[in-house]
Design a protein around this motif. Sequence first.
Motif, short mmCIF file in Angstrom:
data_model
loop_
_atom_site.label_atom_id
_atom_site.label_comp_id
_atom_site.label_asym_id
_atom_site.label_seq_id
_atom_site.Cartn_x
_atom_site.Cartn_y
_atom_site.Cartn_z
N ALA A 1 104.92 7.08 65.80
CA ALA A 1 104.14 7.22 64.56
C ALA A 1 102.91 6.31 64.53
N ALA A 2 102.58 5.67 65.64
CA ALA A 2 101.39 4.81 65.74
C ALA A 2 101.31 3.82 64.58
N LEU A 3 102.42 3.14 64.29
CA LEU A 3 102.45 2.19 63.18
C LEU A 3 101.81 0.85 63.52
N ARG A 4 101.70 0.54 64.81
CA ARG A 4 101.22 -0.76 65.26
C ARG A 4 101.94 -1.90 64.50
N PRO A 5 103.27 -1.92 64.65
CA PRO A 5 104.08 -2.88 63.89
C PRO A 5 104.18 -4.26 64.55
N TRP A 6 103.05 -4.81 64.88
CA TRP A 6 103.04 -6.10 65.56
C TRP A 6 101.75 -6.83 65.25
N ARG A 7 101.82 -8.13 65.43
CA ARG A 7 100.61 -8.95 65.45
C ARG A 7 100.91 -10.17 66.30
N VAL A 8 99.85 -10.81 66.74
CA VAL A 8 99.97 -11.98 67.62
C VAL A 8 99.17 -13.12 66.99
N ILE A 9 99.78 -14.30 66.95
CA ILE A 9 99.14 -15.49 66.38
C ILE A 9 98.98 -16.51 67.50
N ALA A 10 97.76 -16.94 67.75
CA ALA A 10 97.50 -17.96 68.78
C ALA A 10 97.67 -19.35 68.15
N LEU A 11 98.48 -20.18 68.79
CA LEU A 11 98.66 -21.56 68.36
C LEU A 11 98.10 -22.47 69.44
N ARG A 12 97.14 -23.27 69.05
CA ARG A 12 96.50 -24.24 69.94
C ARG A 12 96.45 -25.59 69.23
N GLY A 13 96.21 -26.63 70.00
CA GLY A 13 95.97 -27.95 69.41
C GLY A 13 97.02 -28.38 68.41
#
Length: 176
Positions: free
Chosen positions: A34-46
């Motif tokens: 269903a092309a929901l794109r049920p994700w995200r990515v969070i970059a943690l630095r420093g």
Amino acid sequence: MLARRSSPKVTEVAPDDAEIVALLDVAGRVADHAALRPWRVIALRGEARNRLGDALAAAAGLDGEHGARLAAKPLRAPLLLAIVASTTSHFKVPAWEQESVAAGVAHQLSLLLDDAGWGAMWRSGPHTRHPLVAEMHGLVDGELLLGWLYVGGLPDGARADRGPDVAAASRFSSLR
């Protein structure tokens, strides 16, 4: 894919945000009902890695030396990519399938990072889904933290020993 192995030790260099976004443009093409794109990515630095370490120690109820040891774990790599399943209610796509899509993006991303010459290793733990850890990441209702890809440069000689074969035949069966 045959050459990919986890990299538990990495150097202090890491891909920048633009490179991560370019890799996510490819990783995000994982099968997605269903092309929901049920994700995200969070970059943690420093400093964000220190805040994560503090949240992990607090979630574990640890202080002193034990808490400090746990709090230092996010400092093993210069970049942590938090993989978040962002599920929604859908009549055809259950939450578990949406979480699988997010895990698929994480796996694709780990392959792409390896192919681009970066070291990466999937890490999670008993406090991955603790409310304090979720709060540190700014998660909202319907979001679950699946874990982190620890990312950095490969130490000299790191690609020489890429580990044992999978022995796939022992994990395969066929029904007729």
